[in-house]
Design an enzyme around this catalytic site. Structure first.
Site, PDB file in Angstrom:
ATOM      1  N   CYS A   2       0.590   5.977  12.794  1.00 38.84           N
ATOM      2  CA  CYS A   2      -0.138   5.636  11.618  1.00 38.84           C
ATOM      3  C   CYS A   2      -1.006   6.804  11.124  1.00 38.84           C
ATOM      4  CB  CYS A   2      -0.985   4.415  11.909  1.00 38.84           C
ATOM      5  SG  CYS A   2      -1.716   3.690  10.470  1.00 38.84           S
ATOM      6  N   ARG A  27      -6.911   2.544   9.400  1.00 36.05           N
ATOM      7  CA  ARG A  27      -5.513   2.357   9.028  1.00 36.05           C
ATOM      8  C   ARG A  27      -4.790   1.388   9.964  1.00 36.05           C
ATOM      9  NH1 ARG A  27      -3.470   6.655   5.703  1.00 36.05           N
ATOM     10  NH2 ARG A  27      -1.429   6.403   6.628  1.00 36.05           N
ATOM     11  N   TRP A  75       0.711   3.187  15.447  1.00 36.17           N
ATOM     12  CA  TRP A  75       0.987   1.770  15.182  1.00 36.17           C
ATOM     13  C   TRP A  75       2.425   1.542  15.592  1.00 36.17           C
ATOM     14  CZ3 TRP A  75       4.201  -0.928  11.611  1.00 36.17           C
ATOM     15  CH2 TRP A  75       3.898  -2.268  11.434  1.00 36.17           C
ATOM     16  N   ASN A 101       4.629  10.152  11.812  1.00 37.96           N
ATOM     17  CA  ASN A 101       4.543   8.875  11.115  1.00 37.96           C
ATOM     18  C   ASN A 101       5.889   8.604  10.464  1.00 37.96           C
ATOM     19  OD1 ASN A 101       1.870   8.544  11.747  1.00 37.96           O
ATOM     20  ND2 ASN A 101       1.091   9.148   9.745  1.00 37.96           N
ATOM     21  N   GLY A 102       6.341   7.359  10.492  1.00 36.82           N
ATOM     22  CA  GLY A 102       7.623   7.009   9.900  1.00 36.82           C
ATOM     23  C   GLY A 102       8.561   6.434  10.948  1.00 36.82           C
ATOM     24  N   GLU A 482      -3.342 -15.050  -2.661  1.00 34.77           N
ATOM     25  CA  GLU A 482      -4.150 -13.952  -2.133  1.00 34.77           C
ATOM     26  C   GLU A 482      -5.219 -14.462  -1.180  1.00 34.77           C
ATOM     27  OE1 GLU A 482      -5.920 -10.209  -1.426  1.00 34.77           O
ATOM     28  OE2 GLU A 482      -3.893 -10.920  -1.888  1.00 34.77           O
ATOM     29  N   LYS A 486      -5.667 -13.399   2.732  1.00 33.35           N
ATOM     30  CA  LYS A 486      -6.902 -12.843   3.284  1.00 33.35           C
ATOM     31  C   LYS A 486      -7.339 -13.616   4.524  1.00 33.35           C
ATOM     32  CE  LYS A 486      -7.569  -9.358   0.997  1.00 33.35           C
ATOM     33  NZ  LYS A 486      -6.118  -9.270   1.139  1.00 33.35           N
ATOM     34  N   GLU A 489      -4.992 -12.887   7.479  1.00 32.20           N
ATOM     35  CA  GLU A 489      -5.053 -11.489   7.922  1.00 32.20           C
ATOM     36  C   GLU A 489      -6.207 -11.232   8.875  1.00 32.20           C
ATOM     37  OE1 GLU A 489      -3.385  -8.423   4.585  1.00 32.20           O
ATOM     38  OE2 GLU A 489      -5.166  -9.558   4.022  1.00 32.20           O
ATOM     39  N   HIS A 505       6.124 -32.547  -3.943  1.00 34.00           N
ATOM     40  CA  HIS A 505       7.505 -32.221  -3.593  1.00 34.00           C
ATOM     41  C   HIS A 505       7.645 -31.777  -2.139  1.00 34.00           C
ATOM     42  CE1 HIS A 505       8.766 -32.774  -7.696  1.00 34.00           C
ATOM     43  NE2 HIS A 505       7.862 -31.902  -8.123  1.00 34.00           N
ATOM     44  N   LYS A 600      -3.178  -0.152   7.425  1.00 40.50           N
ATOM     45  CA  LYS A 600      -3.670  -0.062   6.044  1.00 40.50           C
ATOM     46  C   LYS A 600      -2.584   0.386   5.085  1.00 40.50           C
ATOM     47  CE  LYS A 600      -6.794   0.017   2.758  1.00 40.50           C
ATOM     48  NZ  LYS A 600      -7.276  -1.242   2.187  1.00 40.50           N
TER      49      LYS A 600
END
Length: 605
Positions: A2, A27, A75, A101-102, A482, A486, A489, A505, A600
């Site tokens: 990360c 991050r 990460w 990273n990646g 949203e 939140k 998270e 329904h 992040k």
């Protein structure tokens, strides 16, 4: 991924790298490591640790000195968090060190070939493949060794490489994951995020995809992965180091929620044109004739940016009367979409580096589409790739979860909708009405923030819930999405969001006293419809927390927010729900700024 930090110069490198890693903690990561050397050193010295940067710092010996080094917070993608899987990765002879990273997409294939040649791997990571490829290269320069390795790599990377036999330099490369150079006085820095650099320099160079750089203490040069020289002009970062401090708050999230009145004022500043009841958005690179030729708008984002895009699509449809919709970029790029020349595509990303969004932009550009970017970070990849766009000017956002950037992004969409509307059919009267509403937003957000103690008490009451439902209708539904995101998270409470009209329904089957419902109930033409949904929940003994412009009789509790124009109400109704999520997580003892398993800036698929 990360976080990457590197330095070459004359200063003692370990404290600089550890400080840089601390600035990148926001991050999200699970382990950290550091490797150093110096021109007089016999080789590379490395320390790694699962856990936080403080755990790494505790392991660093007192006599751990050098003037060149690279460090990383990881990460996990390939291999569980552990000391061994932490970056940097060294070859068996301890000559080559790599941070990355990646994701290397063909790592399994390359690993099998290397193992067949007798290479023994120390970790489960894809990154270690890069280390061995560089170490086995017969090229005579470090640059060429790295270039040879990258030729066989498929996937994304932002890498920094050191070599014991070339200890006067660091070689870096980028493809899909950010790499930023920091230009100092007879010293050079590199990082994956400018946050790690600005305590030491505000002069930066951002590499493009397919670009590499060699850093020496008194110089740097950039070039492509094929070896052709490129021209790099340093830019001055507008944010200062103090922008990344907590400023007296207990968490970055609380600080960033509280900054929203000023942040919204920034995104509005200098853009409103009272004479014509419109706004100036010069960065769109879209003249009036082109704007009138738009037949459809497609907004692409991920997570919170996708939710902002949903609200943005509604604003554009209502004000500009252009068909608009939003879609997760991660889905769009894989479903072979029809790319229409009369469609304007808008890519949304807080960091401007979100890989799924960036990949969608690149595919759209390949097919000849016009793409605008709505991002927060100046000079980011999406900002550079897009044909034009808007910066949302939220300022640095350090907490992993987005609050002020979400709000500013929605305000930016309101500006775009007003701009397009006034070019088309929105009246001067309606334009003036929206502008007056936009100007009221900072003070109204401040008013909501003043009710924090009340929201904190409600959060403590609902913190014991195992699950929560969020509902809203039309403009309120993206707010519910949203708010649900939140809560899950940062509190880890299971939460779901539904359109209020969909309750009957299916979701009504879940309603019981143990499942609270948060309902978005604005004073608009759907007020009575929303109240009917509250009746349905109450008839089944459900608890209700309403966010509304007036107390709701059927709700157990109501958070009352100030009324703005109908189009802009979603911006305000999201603010108290940020505080609700924050104080719920606080009551549960969560690590709010660094929620588990999240990062992040998501620069991998």
């Amino acid at each position: 991924m990360c976080g990457i930090v590197g330095y070459i110069g004359k200063r003692d490198v370990a404290p600089l790298l550890l400080e840089g890693l601390q600035r990148l903690e926001y991050r999200g990561y699970d382990s950290a490591g550091i490797v150093i050397t110096s021109p007089k050193a016999a080789g590379l010295k490395m320390v790694k640790a699962k856990g936080r940067v403080r755990d790494l710092e505790a392991r660093v010996p007192k006599r751990f000195t050098g003037t060149t080094g690279i460090a990383h917070t990881r990460w996990a993608t390939h291999g569980a968090p552990s000391d061994v899987n932490s970056h940097p990765h060294l070859d068996p002879e301890n000559k080559v060190a790599v941070v990355h990273n990646g994701i290397v997409d063909n790592a399994a294939e390359l690993r099998a070939k290397l193992e067949a040649d007798g290479v023994v791997f120390a970790s489960e990571t894809d990154t270690e493949v890069i280390t061995h490829l560089i170490a086995r290269s017969q090229a005579t320069t470090l640059e060429e060794k790295v270039r040879e390795a990258l030729k066989v790599i498929e996937g994304t990377y932002g890498i920094a490489v050191m070599h014991a036999e070339f200890n006067d330099r660091i070689v870096v490369a980028r493809n899909g994951s950010p790499v930023v150079l920091g230009i100092g006085e007879k010293e050079m820095f590199v990082a994956s995020d400018v946050a790690a650099l600005i305590a030491h320099t505000r002069q930066v160079v951002t590499l493009d995809d397919g670009e590499m750089a060699t850093l020496k203490a008194d110089d740097f040069r950039t070039y492509t992965t094929s070896g052709a020289s490129t021209t790099a002009t340093p830019e001055t970062v507008e944010w200062e180091a103090a922008s990344y401090d907590m400023g007296g708050h207990d968490t970055y999230m609380h600080k960033e929620i509280s900054e929203q009145p000023d942040a919204v004022d920034r995104v509005l500043r200098g853009r409103i044109d009272d004479r014509f009841s419109t706004v100036h958005l010069g960065g769109l690179n879209l003249d009036a004739r082109e704007a009138r030729g738009i037949r459809r708008i497609k907004i692409l984002g991920c997570g919170t940016s996708y939710h902002a895009g949903l609200i943005g699509a509604g604003l554009i449809e209502s004000m500009a009367r252009i068909p608009a919709d939003a879609e997760p970029a991660s889905e769009f790029r894989y479903r072979n979409p029809v790319v229409d020349p009369d469609t304007l595509y808008i890519a949304v990303s807080q960091s401007g580096e979100t890989y799924d969004v960036l990949a969608a932009v690149q595919e759209l550009k390949r097919k000849g589409a016009r793409v605008l970017g709505v991002v927060n970070v100046v000079g980011s990849a999406i900002a550079r790739e897009a044909d034009g766009g808007m910066y949302v000017h939220a300022g640095p956002e350090v907490c992993v979860v987005s609050t002020k950037c979400f709000t500013n992004t929605v305000v930016a969409f309101a500006l775009l909708a007003l701009h397009l509307g006034r070019i088309r059919d929105l009246s001067v009267t309606d334009g003036k009405r929206i502008i007056e509403g936009l100007r009221r937003l900072p003070a109204q957000i401040s008013e909501i923030l003043e009710s924090e103690d009340e929201i904190k008490k409600l959060a403590q009451e609902y913190a014991g819930a195992q699950s929560m439902m969020f509902i809203g209708r039309v403009r309120g539904y993206p707010v519910a999405l949203e708010a649900s995101l939140k809560l899950k998270e940062i509190s880890y409470i299971h939460a779901e969001a539904y359109p209020a009209s969909e309750l009957k329904h299916g979701p009504l089957a879940l309603i019981e006293p143990a499942l609270p419902t948060v309902a978005i109930v604005p004073d608009d033409d759907l007020l009575e419809k929303n109240r009917a949904a509250l009746e349905e929940i109450k008839a089944r003994s459900g608890r209700i927390l309403a966010v509304a412009h007036q107390p709701q009789e059927k709700a157990d509790h109501t958070i009352v927010v100030p009324k703005n124009e109908d189009e802009l109400d979603p911006i305000l109704m999201g603010i108290p729900l940020q505080l609700l999520a924050y104080h719920t997580a606080l009551a549960m003892g969560r690590d709010i700024d660094k929620p588990r398993n999240l990062a992040k800036s998501v620069t991998v698929e």
